[in-house]
Design an enzyme around this catalytic site. Sequence first.
Site, short mmCIF file in Angstrom:
data_model
loop_
_atom_site.label_atom_id
_atom_site.label_comp_id
_atom_site.label_asym_id
_atom_site.label_seq_id
_atom_site.Cartn_x
_atom_site.Cartn_y
_atom_site.Cartn_z
N GLU A 102 0.64 -1.38 0.00
CA GLU A 102 0.01 0.01 0.11
C GLU A 102 0.97 1.00 0.01
OE1 GLU A 102 -4.05 2.13 1.51
OE2 GLU A 102 -3.41 -0.03 2.25
N SER A 103 2.05 1.24 0.60
CA SER A 103 2.77 2.27 0.85
C SER A 103 3.46 2.74 -0.68
CB SER A 103 3.94 2.08 1.65
OG SER A 103 3.65 2.13 3.03
#
Length: 153
Positions: free
Chosen positions: A74-75
């Site tokens: 997600e980052s």
Amino acid sequence: MPRDLPSVPLASWGDRSVGPLEWARARGNGALADTMGFEWLEFTDEQCSARMPVAGNTQPVGLFHGGAYVVLGESLGSMHANWHAGPGRLAVGVDINATHTRSATSGYVTGVCTPIHLGRTLMVHEIEVTDDAGHRCSTVRITNLVTDLPPQD
């Protein structure tokens, strides 16, 4: 729309006056990714990559935690989507999934994020996460919704 946004002013999220890697590093990793040891390696228009240590991010049995793969994915996917969103726009994750195919037990895992679709309102990225030996451990896919930034006071 998230309430707790980064310390970097939202108006500057689309600013491309610096290179992509410097842009990503200037925005910070977020408290969770920082705690987990997230480290940027590369950031270009075509892809981005980062790594995290296995140590400190394991399940009780010593395997890299499945949720940690998702944090890494997600980052990477959200930041790459925000780079492509451009000035005056913000990308936020609306869907994420991960398939874990191998366990990492030491060293680092590295995620390489590649866009699948870079649309005006939806962006989809795939993140291949490998261990130090180059074995794929997880495949993460994230979809980001791209919206206009709210007016700044």
